[in-house]
Design a protein around this motif. Structure first.
Motif, short mmCIF file in Angstrom:
data_model
loop_
_atom_site.label_atom_id
_atom_site.label_comp_id
_atom_site.label_asym_id
_atom_site.label_seq_id
_atom_site.Cartn_x
_atom_site.Cartn_y
_atom_site.Cartn_z
N LEU A 92 -48.31 -67.84 99.83
CA LEU A 92 -48.99 -68.27 98.60
C LEU A 92 -48.34 -67.63 97.38
O LEU A 92 -48.47 -68.14 96.27
CB LEU A 92 -50.48 -67.89 98.65
CG LEU A 92 -51.31 -68.51 99.78
CD1 LEU A 92 -52.77 -68.07 99.66
CD2 LEU A 92 -51.22 -70.02 99.77
N ASP A 93 -47.64 -66.52 97.59
CA ASP A 93 -47.04 -65.81 96.45
C ASP A 93 -46.03 -66.70 95.72
O ASP A 93 -46.07 -66.81 94.50
CB ASP A 93 -46.37 -64.52 96.91
CG ASP A 93 -47.38 -63.51 97.45
OD1 ASP A 93 -48.57 -63.58 97.02
OD2 ASP A 93 -47.02 -62.69 98.31
N ASP A 94 -45.16 -67.36 96.48
CA ASP A 94 -44.15 -68.21 95.82
C ASP A 94 -44.72 -69.55 95.36
O ASP A 94 -44.04 -70.30 94.66
CB ASP A 94 -42.97 -68.47 96.78
CG ASP A 94 -42.17 -67.20 97.04
OD1 ASP A 94 -42.22 -66.28 96.20
OD2 ASP A 94 -41.49 -67.13 98.08
N MET A 95 -45.96 -69.86 95.79
CA MET A 95 -46.59 -71.09 95.31
C MET A 95 -46.98 -70.97 93.84
O MET A 95 -47.05 -71.97 93.13
CB MET A 95 -47.85 -71.41 96.13
CG MET A 95 -47.60 -71.91 97.54
SD MET A 95 -46.89 -73.56 97.61
CE MET A 95 -48.24 -74.58 97.01
N VAL A 96 -47.27 -69.76 93.40
CA VAL A 96 -47.66 -69.56 91.99
C VAL A 96 -46.41 -69.25 91.19
O VAL A 96 -45.94 -68.12 91.13
CB VAL A 96 -48.68 -68.40 91.85
CG1 VAL A 96 -49.12 -68.25 90.39
CG2 VAL A 96 -49.89 -68.64 92.75
N THR A 97 -45.84 -70.28 90.59
CA THR A 97 -44.61 -70.08 89.83
C THR A 97 -44.90 -69.44 88.48
O THR A 97 -44.16 -68.61 87.99
CB THR A 97 -43.90 -71.43 89.58
OG1 THR A 97 -43.92 -72.19 90.77
CG2 THR A 97 -42.48 -71.23 89.11
N ARG A 98 -46.02 -69.86 87.86
CA ARG A 98 -46.29 -69.38 86.51
C ARG A 98 -47.79 -69.39 86.24
O ARG A 98 -48.50 -70.28 86.72
CB ARG A 98 -45.58 -70.29 85.50
CG ARG A 98 -45.64 -69.73 84.11
CD ARG A 98 -44.92 -70.54 83.06
NE ARG A 98 -45.51 -70.15 81.77
CZ ARG A 98 -45.25 -70.73 80.62
NH1 ARG A 98 -44.39 -71.72 80.54
NH2 ARG A 98 -45.84 -70.32 79.50
N THR A 99 -48.26 -68.41 85.50
CA THR A 99 -49.66 -68.41 85.08
C THR A 99 -49.73 -68.64 83.56
O THR A 99 -48.77 -68.39 82.83
CB THR A 99 -50.37 -67.09 85.44
OG1 THR A 99 -49.69 -66.01 84.80
CG2 THR A 99 -50.40 -66.86 86.94
N ALA A 108 -49.18 -76.05 80.19
CA ALA A 108 -49.26 -76.10 81.66
C ALA A 108 -49.17 -77.54 82.16
O ALA A 108 -48.50 -77.82 83.15
CB ALA A 108 -50.57 -75.46 82.13
N PHE A 109 -49.82 -78.46 81.46
CA PHE A 109 -49.76 -79.87 81.88
C PHE A 109 -48.38 -80.47 81.60
O PHE A 109 -47.91 -81.31 82.36
CB PHE A 109 -50.89 -80.68 81.24
CG PHE A 109 -52.20 -80.48 81.94
CD1 PHE A 109 -52.41 -80.98 83.22
CD2 PHE A 109 -53.23 -79.76 81.35
CE1 PHE A 109 -53.61 -80.78 83.89
CE2 PHE A 109 -54.43 -79.55 82.00
CZ PHE A 109 -54.62 -80.06 83.27
N GLY A 166 -48.70 -74.22 88.80
CA GLY A 166 -49.08 -73.44 87.63
C GLY A 166 -50.55 -73.11 87.75
O GLY A 166 -51.32 -73.92 88.28
N VAL A 167 -50.94 -71.93 87.31
CA VAL A 167 -52.35 -71.51 87.45
C VAL A 167 -52.82 -70.94 86.11
O VAL A 167 -52.14 -70.11 85.51
CB VAL A 167 -52.50 -70.45 88.56
CG1 VAL A 167 -53.96 -70.01 88.69
CG2 VAL A 167 -51.99 -70.98 89.91
N ILE A 168 -54.00 -71.41 85.67
CA ILE A 168 -54.62 -70.80 84.50
C ILE A 168 -55.40 -69.58 84.97
O ILE A 168 -56.18 -69.68 85.92
CB ILE A 168 -55.54 -71.82 83.80
CG1 ILE A 168 -54.67 -72.92 83.18
CG2 ILE A 168 -56.40 -71.14 82.75
CD1 ILE A 168 -55.43 -74.03 82.53
#
Ligand SMILES: [Zn+2]
Ligand SMILES: [Zn+2]
Length: 361
Positions: free
Chosen positions: A328-335, A344-345, A356-358
């Motif tokens: 899951l770590d590499d799934m979150v590219t950017r917050t 983000a969109f 991308g995660v808010i």
């Protein structure tokens, strides 16, 4: 509270809203992370027909801030991942161990009692999937929450609420991949990358990833793809036949494009299975050669939410994460902060991120 609100197709913004306390059987969640999913974008651009105005967000994790009357399963301070289909526990689907098809889970924009919790100057706002979690707070049915261990980072945990559950579930629950299978995945967004991880976990031998973007194919290899095809350079059907001999055992369509669904059906061997995961527009239709449907003996399966049983599957996926088996770590590219949600969109449209995660302070 701040929330991302869609008012008309293409017209969305961060707005200042009010939110009611939870009613009976509901929880108020202080959001800590909300993933940016293509389905949020579908709601924003009008492809997903939900009543507007609507607070977006259906992939999230947070902390229980307040519990409504009659809530016994959760306490203030619990960490939870949100499920976007509340399962009632007593309809036909729930009784048949298919809670992801629960008849109470059809989104109306309102809560289960058909009233709204979110307002602006006396106006009621709808929320996406009983959640509307791209907001600082969300009031949700307790059946939409799954408690998780407190040592899991919220931005990782949030992804289990949609992309990872859908993708890994499509491979393991819907297709029930056998070890040694050959697998084709059309589309390497958050869901496609999660299908690749699910195929890897299930012991697939060949995992062939297809996308238009080289950066996505590189991510696909990182998550377990054994072969990649850039469909702007190579013809997937020819390449797949070359790699598999008589076609793949399984193909997953994770884009929502009818032509790719046909191609997925084309590239599997006789008796193989195609799983349709991508969300199309309401007006899209797809056709298959009628004679070939019988003669090829291929199976076409639709897949919503990876056939999830959230109270069982979410903790299981997070255990795999803790064991180092689900990345899951590499799934979150950017917050992003909620104020950065337009960026983000944009990044989602430009295929910049695995996810991308808010995040909320
Ligand atoms: Zn989603
Ligand atoms: Zn039900």
């Amino acid at each position: 509270m701040k929330a991302v609100v869609v008012r008309a197709a293409g017209d969305y913004a961060v707005e200042e809203l009010t939110i009611d306390p939870p009613k009976e059987g509901e929880l108020k969640i202080r959001m800590k992370a909300a993933g940016i999913c293509h389905t949020d974008l579908s709601l924003i651009d009008g492809r997903l027909p939900l009543p507007l105005p609507c607070v977006v967000g259906h992939e999230g994790a947070g902390v229980v801030e307040e519990v409504g009357e009659g809530v016994t399963r959760f306490a203030v301070g619990d960490h939870v991942v949100l499920s976007y289909i509340p399962a009632c526990g007593h309809c036909n689907s729930c009784h048949n161990h298919r809670p992801h098809l629960c008849s109470s889970g059809q989104p109306t924009g309102k809560m289960l009692d058909n009233t709204a919790r979110v307002h602006r100057d006396g106006e009621d706002l709808n929320v996406m999937q009983f959640l509307g979690c791209m907001a600082e707070y969300a009031v949700i049915p307790q059946t939409s929450a799954v408690r998780i261990d407190k040592d899991i980072p919220f931005d990782r945990a949030a992804l289990v609420g949609c992309a990872v559950m859908t993708g890994v579930g499509a491979a393991i629950n819907t297709a029930k991949l056998e070890p040694g299978s050959s697998v084709v995945v059309f589309g390497c967004g958050g869901i496609g990358l999660s299908i690749i991880q699910g195929a890897r976990l299930a012991g697939a031998n060949q995992i062939i990833a297809i996308d238009l973007a080289d950066n996505k194919l590189e991510m696909a290899r990182n998550f377990g793809a054994t072969h990649t095809i850039n469909s702007t350079e190579d013809s997937p059907p020819e390449k797949i036949l070359e790699l598999t001999g008589e076609g793949a055992d399984y193909a997953f369509e994770a884009v929502g494009v009818p032509a790719l669904m046909q191609q997925a059906h084309q590239v599997i061997r006789r008796g193989g299975t195609v799983v349709i995961v991508g969300i199309s527009a309401l007006t899209d239709e797809v056709s298959f050669n009628a004679l070939n449907l019988a003669m090829s003996a291929k199976t076409i399966k639709g897949c919503i939410y990876g056939d999830a049983n959230p109270p069982v599957d979410f903790p299981r996926l997070l255990d795999l994460y803790k064991a180092g088996k689900l990345n899951l770590d590499d799934m979150v590219t950017r917050t992003y902060s909620i104020d950065e949600s337009p960026q983000a969109f944009e990044d989602l449209k430009n295929n910049a991120n695995a996810r991308g995660v808010i995040v909320f302070p």
